[in-house]
Motif scaffolding. Structure first.
Motif, short mmCIF file in Angstrom:
data_model
loop_
_atom_site.label_atom_id
_atom_site.label_comp_id
_atom_site.label_asym_id
_atom_site.label_seq_id
_atom_site.Cartn_x
_atom_site.Cartn_y
_atom_site.Cartn_z
N TYR A 27 44.02 52.16 45.54
CA TYR A 27 42.56 52.36 45.52
C TYR A 27 41.82 51.05 45.75
O TYR A 27 40.68 51.05 46.21
N ILE A 28 42.49 49.94 45.41
CA ILE A 28 41.85 48.63 45.58
C ILE A 28 41.95 48.15 47.02
O ILE A 28 41.07 47.42 47.51
N ALA A 29 43.01 48.58 47.73
CA ALA A 29 43.30 48.07 49.07
C ALA A 29 42.12 48.12 50.04
O ALA A 29 41.89 47.16 50.78
N PRO A 30 41.31 49.20 50.10
CA PRO A 30 40.20 49.22 51.07
C PRO A 30 39.17 48.11 50.85
O PRO A 30 38.39 47.83 51.75
N TYR A 31 39.16 47.52 49.68
CA TYR A 31 38.15 46.50 49.36
C TYR A 31 38.76 45.10 49.25
O TYR A 31 38.15 44.19 48.72
N LYS A 32 39.98 44.93 49.78
CA LYS A 32 40.70 43.67 49.59
C LYS A 32 40.00 42.51 50.30
O LYS A 32 40.07 41.37 49.83
N LYS A 33 39.35 42.76 51.43
CA LYS A 33 38.68 41.67 52.14
C LYS A 33 37.51 41.12 51.34
O LYS A 33 37.33 39.91 51.23
N LYS A 34 36.70 42.02 50.77
CA LYS A 34 35.58 41.57 49.93
C LYS A 34 36.10 40.82 48.72
O LYS A 34 35.55 39.78 48.34
N MET A 35 37.16 41.35 48.11
CA MET A 35 37.70 40.69 46.92
C MET A 35 38.30 39.33 47.28
O MET A 35 38.14 38.36 46.52
N ALA A 36 38.95 39.25 48.43
CA ALA A 36 39.53 37.96 48.85
C ALA A 36 38.42 36.94 49.08
O ALA A 36 38.57 35.75 48.72
N GLY A 37 37.31 37.37 49.69
CA GLY A 37 36.19 36.46 49.91
C GLY A 37 35.62 35.93 48.61
O GLY A 37 35.31 34.73 48.48
N ILE A 38 35.49 36.83 47.63
CA ILE A 38 34.97 36.40 46.32
C ILE A 38 35.96 35.45 45.63
O ILE A 38 35.55 34.46 45.00
N ILE A 39 37.24 35.72 45.77
CA ILE A 39 38.24 34.84 45.15
C ILE A 39 38.18 33.44 45.75
O ILE A 39 38.23 32.43 45.02
N LEU A 158 44.25 32.34 37.04
CA LEU A 158 45.61 31.84 37.27
C LEU A 158 45.58 30.62 38.19
O LEU A 158 46.30 29.63 37.96
N CYS A 159 44.77 30.69 39.23
CA CYS A 159 44.64 29.54 40.13
C CYS A 159 43.98 28.36 39.41
O CYS A 159 44.37 27.19 39.62
N ASN A 160 43.00 28.67 38.56
CA ASN A 160 42.35 27.60 37.79
C ASN A 160 43.33 26.87 36.90
O ASN A 160 43.24 25.64 36.72
N LEU A 161 44.27 27.62 36.31
CA LEU A 161 45.26 26.98 35.46
C LEU A 161 46.07 25.95 36.25
O LEU A 161 46.40 24.87 35.75
N VAL A 162 46.40 26.31 37.49
CA VAL A 162 47.15 25.37 38.32
C VAL A 162 46.29 24.13 38.60
O VAL A 162 46.77 22.99 38.48
N PHE A 163 45.02 24.35 38.97
CA PHE A 163 44.11 23.21 39.21
C PHE A 163 44.01 22.31 37.98
O PHE A 163 44.09 21.08 38.06
N ILE A 164 43.81 22.97 36.83
CA ILE A 164 43.62 22.21 35.59
C ILE A 164 44.85 21.39 35.26
O ILE A 164 44.75 20.21 34.86
N LEU A 165 46.04 22.01 35.41
CA LEU A 165 47.26 21.28 35.13
C LEU A 165 47.40 20.05 36.03
O LEU A 165 47.83 18.97 35.59
N LEU A 166 47.03 20.21 37.30
CA LEU A 166 47.11 19.07 38.22
C LEU A 166 46.17 17.95 37.80
O LEU A 166 46.55 16.76 37.80
N PHE A 167 44.95 18.31 37.41
CA PHE A 167 43.98 17.30 36.98
C PHE A 167 44.42 16.67 35.66
O PHE A 167 44.23 15.46 35.44
N MET A 168 44.98 17.50 34.75
CA MET A 168 45.46 16.95 33.47
C MET A 168 46.62 15.98 33.69
O MET A 168 46.69 14.91 33.06
N LEU A 169 47.53 16.34 34.60
CA LEU A 169 48.63 15.44 34.90
C LEU A 169 48.13 14.15 35.55
O LEU A 169 48.66 13.06 35.30
#
Length: 594
Positions: A27-39, A158-169
């Motif tokens: 049900y989410i698939a038809p809206y994946k482009k909009k969701m990808a843009g927001i992400i 989840l992506c933010n956690l990766v960013f944060i870990l990189l900045f913390m390191l």
């Protein structure tokens, strides 16, 4: 007190079924482009906001000691710009995902409602309507927040956690390791409560279904309740069901509340260790840590645990949603037992010959209702079915309309097996009036036009005049445009039947089925109605079920149905002359009236 049927909980799934999420992804698939843009938009905003603690670190460690006001002002302006970009991105995300989430909810609700339209009568016979309604409304609504915000937030967090870990390191690897020491403790909490939490939400959804079903029944049966002074007993049942729901909800929500405090406690403990170690390293003779780095790192600590807290909340929402998805998809997966056969053709224009050939039928296995029924109704004839209650009279006409499938044998119309044609092409050429004269909320005009949406006002009025409904309709405050409530609470039982009768006649069917059509009409109105029916039935094949035998005297053939078969058949006079079952039934009514 006897156990109420709404205390009967549905069977719960024992394992986490990932297929439910895969189906939701469809049900989410038809809206994946909009969701990808927001992400992408949110990730860019997050990446920029990660720079703010670095700005502060540079100000504290470099620009303030150097008294460089120009660089301090530049860092401040950059911070303001990043904050504005983040706010605009958040506003776009909320607006877009609210639309996307509601569209997904709409698609899901449409699928379940459309499927409910196709399910056979037997599905509704076996379930309280409130239990069905709660799935279409409450359960689907409960997914709204998950679909509107939860999915995008989870991916970005989840992506933010990766960013944060990189900045913390980048700031200090030693403090980063101290911060990560809290994750095993959080994982242990999640593992401990996961199974219990999901089970608790399944139980809660069952209790909610029970409560909703009883409320729906109580509203529909309020007249009977008040007539038999059952208010106190009903209140007790309601209080029990409501109490069960309250206890189930409290038990489920306590697991949700466990996650947030667990994250906060772990965060506080690790932050304390970071402050202790950080200050110690700042005050050490070799000063292996600066004040600016500690300030920047503590800012990242808050950013590190915030998405983890959000992810914990999403996990709670996901477990709740899974319990609802199980019920939603269970309904969508309910097999449509009465459906078009593969390669079914359109029913040709019906002339009206009907044949039942050796038909057997049972609602439950081992309890046969019809046992090798056979008869032929010629075009334009009127057939009547009489007999005791539960003999199978209504079942015969329900099989003719394909509301159920026959167990064996054939039902033919104009020598065409009705199982070989599409249901829609069959039913659009038939007019059916059931025992339950259901009135929809809306105007009387709309209720009659329900049988033929293309009919003009004049045709509606003509149908009402034929069934003697015109006079009482005109006496209402707005005539044909008088608003009536669901089930026609403003109308008498006889008036509801007359409106339903007009609805069936307006469809101009080639085959007309009247199931107890005149049971709630007074004798005077019945006499007037019979005159209109005599004209209307000409040229149509009609099937009438009636306990009031005065309404079927003129039928071309009367069949006495009992014990799974047709015991007698013939005209009214022929059956009376035999002095069999029909004669006894007729004389019992005659003696009663006398």
């Amino acid at each position: 007190m006897a156990r109420n049927r709404y205390d009967m909980d549905e069977v719960l799934e024992t394992g986490f079924d990932v297929r439910q999420l895969k189906r939701l992804a469809g049900y989410i698939a038809p809206y994946k482009k909009k969701m990808a843009g927001i992400i992408v938009l949110m990730l860019s905003a997050s990446a920029l906001t990660m720079m703010i603690p670095i700005f502060f670190q540079r100000i504290m460690d470099v620009y303030i000691p150097a008294k460089d006001m120009g660089k301090i002002l530049l860092m401040s302006l950059l911070t303001l710009g990043v904050a504005c970009y983040s706010a605009i991105s958040m506003a776009l995300k909320i607006r877009t995902m609210s639309v996307v989430g509601q569209n997904i909810v709409h698609d899901l609700r449409t699928d379940i409602f459309n499927h409910l339209q196709e399910l056979p009568f037997s599905y509704y016979d076996d379930r309280p309507h409130g239990k069905i309604q709660v799935r279409v409304v409450n359960y689907v609504n409960s997914l709204s927040d998950l679909l509107s915000n939860g999915i995008v937030n989870t991916i970005t967090d989840l992506c933010n956690l990766v960013f944060i870990l990189l900045f913390m390191l980048f700031c200090d690897p030693r403090l980063t390791l101290v911060c990560l020491c809290g994750l095993p403790a959080l994982a242990a909490v999640i593992i401990f409560i996961k199974k219990k939490q999901r089970r608790a939400w399944q139980i809660q959804s069952n209790k909610q279904s029970n409560l909703n079903a009883y409320i729906a029944e109580s509203i529909n049966g309020i007249r009977v309740t008040q007539s038999f002074v059952r208010e106190d007993e009903n209140n007790q049942i309601f209080n029990n069901l409501s109490g069960n729901y309250r206890r189930a909800w409290m038990n489920a929500i306590k697991f949700n509340f466990t996650m947030g405090p667990s994250v906060d406690i772990i965060s506080a403990v690790t932050t304390s260790f970071i402050y202790v170690l950080g200050i110690r390293w700042i005050l050490a003779p070799d000063a292996t840590l600066t004040v600016g780095v500690l300030i920047a790192f503590t800012a990242y600590i808050g950013r590190f645990w915030a998405p983890i807290n959000t992810l914990a909340g999403f996990y709670n929402s996901l477990l709740t949603a899974i319990s609802y998805l199980e019920r939603i998809f269970e309904t969508i997966d309910e097999p449509v037992q009465v459906k078009d056969a593969e390669g079914a053709s359109q029913m040709p224009p019906i002339h009206g010959k009907v044949e039942f050939k050796d038909v057997c039928f049972s609602y439950e296995e081992g309890h046969r209702i019809l046992d090798h029924i056979s008869f032929t109704a010629d075009q334009g004839t009127t057939y009547a079915f009489v007999g005791p209650t539960g003999a199978g009279k209504s079942t015969i006409v329900n099989l003719l309309s394909r509301f159920y499938n026959v167990d064996s044998g054939q039902v033919l119309i104009d020598n065409v097996d009705i199982q070989d044609v599409t249901i829609r092409s069959l039913r659009t050429q038939m007019g059916v009036m059931m025992q339950d004269s259901f009135i929809f909320s809306g105007t009387i005009m709309d209720n009659i036009r329900y049988g033929n949406r293309e009919a003009t006002d004049e045709q509606v009025i003509a149908a009402a005049k034929t069934v003697c409904a015109h006079e009482f309709i005109c006496q209402m405050e707005n005539g044909y445009y008088t608003e009536v409530n669901e089930r026609g609470s403003r109308l008498s039982a006889g008036q509801r039947q007359l409106i339903s009768f007009a609805r069936a006649l307006l469809a101009d069917p080639r085959i007309l089925i009247l199931d107890e059509a005149t049971s709630s009409i007074d004798t005077e109105t019945e006499i007037l109605l019979q005159k209109g029916l005599n004209e209307l039935l000409k040229g149509r094949t009609s099937f009438i079920i009636a306990h009031r035998l005065s309404t079927i005297k003129n039928a071309d053939c009367i069949m006495y149905v009992d014990k799974g078969g047709i015991l007698e058949r013939g005209t009214h006079d022929q059956l009376l002359a035999r002095k069999g079952a029909y004669y006894e039934l007729y004389m019992s009514q005659y003696d009663f009236l006398a």
